[in-house]
Design an enzyme around this catalytic site. Structure first.
Site, PDB file in Angstrom:
ATOM      1  CG  HIS A 358       1.906  -4.841   7.312  1.00 53.97           C
ATOM      2  ND1 HIS A 358       1.345  -3.814   8.032  1.00 53.97           N
ATOM      3  CD2 HIS A 358       3.121  -4.391   6.899  1.00 53.97           C
ATOM      4  CE1 HIS A 358       2.178  -2.788   8.068  1.00 53.97           C
ATOM      5  NE2 HIS A 358       3.259  -3.115   7.381  1.00 53.97           N
ATOM      6  CD  GLU A 361      -1.539  -5.536   9.223  1.00 53.76           C
ATOM      7  OE1 GLU A 361      -2.015  -4.731   8.389  1.00 53.76           O
ATOM      8  OE2 GLU A 361      -0.655  -5.216  10.036  1.00 53.76           O
ATOM      9  CG  HIS A 496      -2.563  -1.672   6.706  1.00 46.61           C
ATOM     10  ND1 HIS A 496      -1.253  -1.807   7.113  1.00 46.61           N
ATOM     11  CD2 HIS A 496      -2.498  -1.063   5.491  1.00 46.61           C
ATOM     12  CE1 HIS A 496      -0.436  -1.311   6.200  1.00 46.61           C
ATOM     13  NE2 HIS A 496      -1.178  -0.843   5.196  1.00 46.61           N
ATOM     14  CD  GLU A 588      -4.494  -0.395  10.668  1.00 50.64           C
ATOM     15  OE1 GLU A 588      -4.697  -1.628  10.809  1.00 50.64           O
ATOM     16  OE2 GLU A 588      -3.388   0.076  10.365  1.00 50.64           O
TER      17      GLU A 588
END
Length: 764
Positions: A358, A361, A496, A588
């Site tokens: 992404h 990110e 991410h 994350e």
């Protein structure tokens, strides 16, 4: 004397601060003079009211004059009326300055970083408000880009919302020290059910939280433009005259006619030394990193420069290669780090980090670039841990899987990109849903299993539809799939941002359930991998940390099964596990998807140990070589099965294999086409090094194979491997055709553009 030194240090700090590159491309501000800085700093010490820069400073900002509001412009009633005169100075949709009666022409002022509302550096206790609807909409929720829970009315809504709808409402932030405030960024409320934002607002400043002065635009109170038409886009307004204070208030004046007073914000400000606290530097927490790395945001051009510089510094252990191109033609660069780059060494496991799937990110992208620098420099210094890692592992680092998306977000900058700009590919595809959904193919097939016919649990072929030229598959996804096929990766992590949690397969749930724990056969080892990263991450491991948005992952020890969080069909994690030998988790990394450059050194320190210790897990379990007993040559594509684990792996081209396992005793069986199976027991210890478990196979007579087929026995299991290879060849052929067609189209457009006649210029 100490007081004079503090004042002088404050002056020097203001003059030298220039750390916000994201805003200076499109925003113009004020011309700050040395004399005005001295006057303002001294005024802060001698009076309780804050002081502004010299009134002779050129003003050019996103403001509305006080007279333009009109006497009756209160609350929602007159929002539909046009209350802006030609005198208004505004921002267009791209954040560029323009005036209604001429081009703005102001000199550039001080670039100050965000105070830290978005990054959580500002604590909840530093927020106050005149009122709030409920706890879930309290002042602590007024953070730029904060995301709400699924249901309105819980404790985690997506903004601060005032209880009353009048112009006496305010949101207040305590900077805890004298701060040079230069601007505010505003967003509306994040909610799938409500539609609320503030359209105009005033700003007030104070040194004691009791005496307040409104930010002025000349002789009038400045009124700044907030959100427009929708709540998600951030809008920046710089102050006509930057000012020093400790407290800042945002005072909404008008808001969306069919909504209420709700906002999310970030404040721009340069921290200054406190004249009343000469020991301040001793009491403040040290932030940042001792590592001398390039802590800034790197666009495509700068990323290439950095990778080249690392290779030139460590040419013996690094190699740069590309795996393909993005839709717009940007190359997907990979840095290989190994003691023998460019070659797969027998028995040496292959590891990869993938970042930037992404594009917005960006923490993973910068961490991977920092990791390249760190490994190179520490290897040269003889750091034993790094030397051992480099000499026993072939490391592949892909910093940007979605360079097109990153460039889109980078153009806006860390605070103005919002929550989603740049997330998707150029074709508006979420790449983490773009891989083949092999989960449901396997689950559907298993429903038809019998005792004699079992569905394969690994190396599942790509479905036929996915290989066609008109399949909606991004060139980036195709490139990564081919990369996975070319290199026998053992372990990977997909980096991410936007949360603090590590997720592990399966990401896709069965029967399309929105949330359901969906474990793999290797669930215990995946949980170990996730725990290794989470437990060594400095913020995740902190039991007192604030939750990022609306979900408390600490109750799960900061790890969670992907399907138990939310279903993700077509994820890279699941595809990697089911189509190749590689185990992969998603990390994350941070609450803030696109932190300011000043936060990057802290993010590196938060993740450095986690990045290293996770790579070291590639050496857990068993490894060995499957050989032909007669020739002693390695046997490719031999199936390695561990008893009681319904997921097999296969040997690489040279016959070597790696099977990630937790400590314990295991019965391992290997077989290959044309060979008798072989079984042996292998033990795995607690140490982070693999157990060697070599196996040899004896060929079966060819006649025996013919007899099996003549009797109508089931087809060899290797039919599945052949089908997998066939589909991959088709995928590569369609990818090549698409790339050739796109290149021809690009050249044709360039030719037409060159031939197009230029428009005639009218005579003066």
């Amino acid at each position: 004397m100490a007081r004079i030194l503090c004042i002088l240090s404050a002056v020097i700090f203001v003059v030298k601060t220039d750390d916000v590159s994201e805003f200076n491309a499109t925003i113009t501000a004020v011309n700050v003079t040395f004399n005005s800085t001295v006057n303002r700093t001294i005024a802060f010490k001698t009076t309780t009211a804050f002081s502004l820069f010299s009134p002779t400073t050129t003003v050019n900002n996103t403001v509305l004059g006080k007279k333009n509001l009109g006497k009756k412009n209160l609350g929602k009633k007159n929002l539909g009326k046009k209350n802006v005169q030609d005198k208004r100075i505004d921002q267009d949709e791209d954040g560029k300055r323009e005036t209604k009666n001429g081009t703005a022409d102001a000199k550039k002022g001080p670039d100050c970083p965000p105070l830290g509302l978005k990054s959580l550096r500002v604590d909840d206790s530093q927020f106050q408000a005149s009122s709030y609807l409920r706890m879930g909409l309290g002042p602590h929720r007024a953070r730029l880009n904060i995301q709400s829970g699924i249901e309105d009315g819980d404790l985690y809504d997506g903004a601060w919302c005032a209880k009353y709808e009048d112009q006496n409402q305010w949101l207040q932030v305590d900077a805890l020290r004298p701060t040079l405030f230069t601007g505010v960024i505003l967003q509306g409320r994040n909610s799938i059910w409500s539609w609320d934002w503030v359209e105009t607002y005033k700003v007030q400043l104070s040194n004691d939280s009791e005496t307040w002065k409104t930010c002025m635009n000349g002789s009038e109170e400045a009124v700044f433009v907030g959100s427009r038409n929708e709540p998600e886009t951030p809008y920046l307004a710089l102050f006509p005259q930057p000012a020093v204070a400790r407290w800042i208030r945002i005072n909404p004046q008008t808001w969306y006619w069919n909504g209420t007073i709700c906002l999310r914000a970030e404040v721009l400000g340069c921290p200054l030394p406190d004249p009343d606290n000469v020991w301040q530097h001793l009491s403040e927490k040290r932030s940042g990193s001792k590592d001398d790395l390039d802590f800034r945001h790197h666009n495509y051009k700068e990323m290439r420069k950095l990778m080249k510089a690392v290779h030139e510094e460590c040419p013996r252990v690094t190699r740069i290669y590309t795996i393909g191109k993005s839709y717009t033609g940007l190359k997907l660069y990979v840095m290989e780090i190994s003691d023998n780059p460019g070659k797969h060494e027998l028995g040496e496991p292959e590891f990869r980090y993938v970042a930037g799937m992404h594009g917005n990110e960006v923490v993973g992208r910068e961490l991977v670039l920092n990791l390249m620098q760190y490994i190179c420099r520490e290897f040269r210094r003889g750091n034993k841990r790094i030397v051992r890692l480099v000499t026993t592992t072939r490391i592949h680092l892909l910093p940007s899987m979605n360079p097109d998306g990153y460039e889109t977000a980078f153009e806006k900058g860390s605070e103005l990109a919002g929550w989603a700009l740049g997330r998707y590919s150029y074709e508006w595809v979420d790449m983490n849903h773009n891989f083949p959904d092999l989960n449901n193919i396997m689950w559907d097939a298993k429903e038809n299993d019998t005792e004699t016919v079992k569905t394969a649990n690994h190396y599942i072929p790509i479905p036929e539809y996915y290989t066609k030229e008109d399949a909606f598959v991004t060139p980036e996804t195709r490139a990564v799939i081919n990369w996975m096929q070319d290199i026998p990766f053992v372990l990977s992590a997909n980096l991410h941002g936007g949360e603090l949690v590590v997720t592990y397969p399966f990401d896709c749930t069965r029967d399309w359930a929105p949330q359901e724990n969906t474990p793999t056969a290797d669930d215990s080892f995946f949980r170990w991998l996730a725990t290794v990263y989470a437990s060594t991450h400095l913020v995740m491991a902190n039991p007192d940390r604030r939750i990022c948005h609306s979900e408390d992952f600490q109750q799960h020890n900061n790890i969670i099964n992907g399907g138990a969080w939310h279903t993700v069909p077509g994820s890279m994690n699941d595809f990697s596990y089911m189509h190749t030998n590689c185990f992969e988790v998603t990390v994350e990394l941070s609450c803030d998807k696109f932190p300011h450059a000043s936060e990057l050194s802290t993010e590196w320190e938060n993740n450095k140990e986690s990045l290293l210790v996770y790579m070291e897990q590639v050496h857990r379990g068993i490894k060995g070589v499957v050989r032909d007993k007669m020739t002693r040559k390695g046997i490719a594509d031999a199936i390695v099965k561990v008893e009681d684990l319904d997921h097999d792996i296969r040997s690489a081209a040279d016959g070597d294999y790696w099977r990630l396992l937790n400590p314990g005793e295991y019965k391992v069986t290997v077989w290959a086409e044309g060979y008798f199976p072989s079984t042996r027991r292998c033990g795995v210890g607690n140490e982070a090094r693999p157990t060697i478990c070599d196996l040899t196979l004896v060929k079966t007579p060819r006649q025996r194979m013919k007899e099996i087929l003549a009797k109508g026995g089931r087809l060899p299991q290797d039919l599945q491997l052949k089908l997998r290879a066939l589909r991959l060849r088709k995928l590569r052929a369609s990818t090549k055709a698409i790339n050739q067609r796109r290149e021809r189209s690009r050249k044709a457009r360039g030719t037409r553009s060159a031939r197009a006649p230029r428009p005639l210029t009218p005579l003066a």
